[in-house]
Motif scaffolding. Structure first.
Motif, PDB file in Angstrom:
ATOM      1  N   UNK A  67       0.817  -1.212   0.000  1.00  0.00           N
ATOM      2  CA  UNK A  67       0.000   0.000   0.000  1.00  0.00           C
ATOM      3  C   UNK A  67       0.850   1.261   0.000  1.00  0.00           C
ATOM      4  N   UNK A  68       2.161   1.111   0.218  1.00  0.00           N
ATOM      5  CA  UNK A  68       3.063   2.261   0.221  1.00  0.00           C
ATOM      6  C   UNK A  68       3.775   2.441  -1.107  1.00  0.00           C
ATOM      7  N   UNK A  69       4.646   1.477  -1.444  1.00  0.00           N
ATOM      8  CA  UNK A  69       5.478   1.632  -2.647  1.00  0.00           C
ATOM      9  C   UNK A  69       4.864   1.010  -3.895  1.00  0.00           C
ATOM     10  N   UNK A  70       3.789   0.208  -3.740  1.00  0.00           N
ATOM     11  CA  UNK A  70       3.094  -0.350  -4.895  1.00  0.00           C
ATOM     12  C   UNK A  70       3.676  -1.636  -5.455  1.00  0.00           C
ATOM     13  N   UNK A  71       4.764  -2.147  -4.885  1.00  0.00           N
ATOM     14  CA  UNK A  71       5.350  -3.389  -5.384  1.00  0.00           C
ATOM     15  C   UNK A  71       4.372  -4.548  -5.147  1.00  0.00           C
ATOM     16  N   UNK A  72       4.450  -5.563  -6.023  1.00  0.00           N
ATOM     17  CA  UNK A  72       3.573  -6.724  -5.915  1.00  0.00           C
ATOM     18  C   UNK A  72       4.381  -7.968  -5.576  1.00  0.00           C
ATOM     19  N   UNK A  73       3.739  -8.874  -4.820  1.00  0.00           N
ATOM     20  CA  UNK A  73       4.377 -10.107  -4.385  1.00  0.00           C
ATOM     21  C   UNK A  73       3.413 -11.270  -4.596  1.00  0.00           C
ATOM     22  N   UNK A  74       3.964 -12.464  -4.854  1.00  0.00           N
ATOM     23  CA  UNK A  74       3.144 -13.659  -5.039  1.00  0.00           C
ATOM     24  C   UNK A  74       2.686 -14.243  -3.701  1.00  0.00           C
ATOM     25  N   UNK A  75       3.505 -14.119  -2.682  1.00  0.00           N
ATOM     26  CA  UNK A  75       3.184 -14.705  -1.379  1.00  0.00           C
ATOM     27  C   UNK A  75       2.805 -13.619  -0.389  1.00  0.00           C
ATOM     28  N   UNK A  76       1.902 -13.972   0.526  1.00  0.00           N
ATOM     29  CA  UNK A  76       1.459 -13.016   1.532  1.00  0.00           C
ATOM     30  C   UNK A  76       2.509 -12.866   2.624  1.00  0.00           C
ATOM     31  N   UNK A  77       2.792 -11.650   2.937  1.00  0.00           N
ATOM     32  CA  UNK A  77       3.635 -11.282   4.075  1.00  0.00           C
ATOM     33  C   UNK A  77       2.859 -10.200   4.814  1.00  0.00           C
ATOM     34  N   UNK A  78       3.128 -10.018   6.083  1.00  0.00           N
ATOM     35  CA  UNK A  78       2.433  -8.974   6.829  1.00  0.00           C
ATOM     36  C   UNK A  78       2.800  -7.582   6.324  1.00  0.00           C
ATOM     37  N   UNK A  79       4.090  -7.403   5.996  1.00  0.00           N
ATOM     38  CA  UNK A  79       4.569  -6.089   5.592  1.00  0.00           C
ATOM     39  C   UNK A  79       5.494  -6.217   4.386  1.00  0.00           C
ATOM     40  N   UNK A  80       5.586  -5.138   3.644  1.00  0.00           N
ATOM     41  CA  UNK A  80       6.463  -5.069   2.475  1.00  0.00           C
ATOM     42  C   UNK A  80       7.920  -5.178   2.939  1.00  0.00           C
ATOM     43  N   UNK A  81       8.694  -6.099   2.338  1.00  0.00           N
ATOM     44  CA  UNK A  81      10.101  -6.218   2.739  1.00  0.00           C
ATOM     45  C   UNK A  81      10.950  -5.032   2.274  1.00  0.00           C
ATOM     46  N   UNK A  82      10.407  -4.192   1.387  1.00  0.00           N
ATOM     47  CA  UNK A  82      11.154  -3.032   0.878  1.00  0.00           C
ATOM     48  C   UNK A  82      10.922  -1.801   1.756  1.00  0.00           C
ATOM     49  N   UNK A  83       9.629  -1.455   1.987  1.00  0.00           N
ATOM     50  CA  UNK A  83       9.349  -0.204   2.712  1.00  0.00           C
ATOM     51  C   UNK A  83       8.645  -0.412   4.057  1.00  0.00           C
ATOM     52  N   UNK A  84       8.183  -1.630   4.347  1.00  0.00           N
ATOM     53  CA  UNK A  84       7.585  -1.911   5.632  1.00  0.00           C
ATOM     54  C   UNK A  84       6.088  -1.626   5.761  1.00  0.00           C
ATOM     55  N   UNK A  85       5.452  -1.218   4.674  1.00  0.00           N
ATOM     56  CA  UNK A  85       4.011  -0.916   4.695  1.00  0.00           C
ATOM     57  C   UNK A  85       3.208  -2.224   4.553  1.00  0.00           C
ATOM     58  N   UNK A  86       1.973  -2.216   5.063  1.00  0.00           N
ATOM     59  CA  UNK A  86       1.115  -3.401   4.970  1.00  0.00           C
ATOM     60  C   UNK A  86       0.810  -3.754   3.527  1.00  0.00           C
ATOM     61  N   UNK A  87       0.612  -5.069   3.282  1.00  0.00           N
ATOM     62  CA  UNK A  87       0.246  -5.555   1.961  1.00  0.00           C
ATOM     63  C   UNK A  87      -1.262  -5.809   1.918  1.00  0.00           C
TER      64      UNK A  87
END
Length: 152
Positions: free
Chosen positions: A126-146
């Motif tokens: 929700x912060x940097x807009x990057x997309x991931x295939x697997x669910x994580x609690x937070x973005x590993x890049x900027x730390x914002x929630x997914x």
């Protein structure tokens, strides 16, 4: 064999086919829906306690489709029971339908329309807009929630 979700008892689902469910469904029911469960159990409804190996297989499938975060333990065990019994899952839950499709489990709908297609969800920061295939609690890049996002 029809494996009944909680909503089957709530919506008074009827079938002449043999039925089954898991004990956790009873814990989700109240009042007359709980009595309906008890009556069906007394009339021969099978109570299935799925093997942990099958439960883990369902959990892995739910991780793959991106539905793991929205399925309850009851949902996962119902899907595992349907797998073990080669049954048809009776539900209106879209996430359950999605995982059932991934596991080749037949689905019988109760009151709503079913899914049009199986989805393998993606997760977007929700912060940097990057997309991931697997669910994580937070973005590993900027730390914002997914947030869960439908694939394009």
């Amino acid at each position: 064999m029809y494996v009944l979700d909680t909503s089957a008892f709530i919506h008074e689902y009827h079938t002449t086919e043999p039925t089954a469910t898991v004990p956790m469904v009873r814990e989700e029911l109240q009042d007359e829906t709980a009595f309906r469960y008890d009556a069906m159990e007394g009339s021969g409804m099978h109570i299935q306690i799925p093997e942990e190996e099958t439960v883990e297989r369902v959990r892995r499938a739910a991780q793959t489709t991106g539905d793991a975060e929205v399925l309850s333990d009851t949902d996962i065990r119902l899907l595992a029971a349907a797998l073990e019994l080669s049954g048809t899952i009776v539900t209106d839950d879209y996430a359950m339908q999605n995982v059932a499709d991934a596991l080749d489990i037949a689905v019988e709908l109760i009151a709503q329309e079913g899914i049009d297609e199986r989805r393998d969800w993606r997760f977007q920061c929700q912060g940097c807009g990057r997309e991931f295939d697997e669910h994580k609690d937070r973005c590993p890049i900027c730390g914002t929630e997914l947030a869960r996002k439908a694939p394009s």
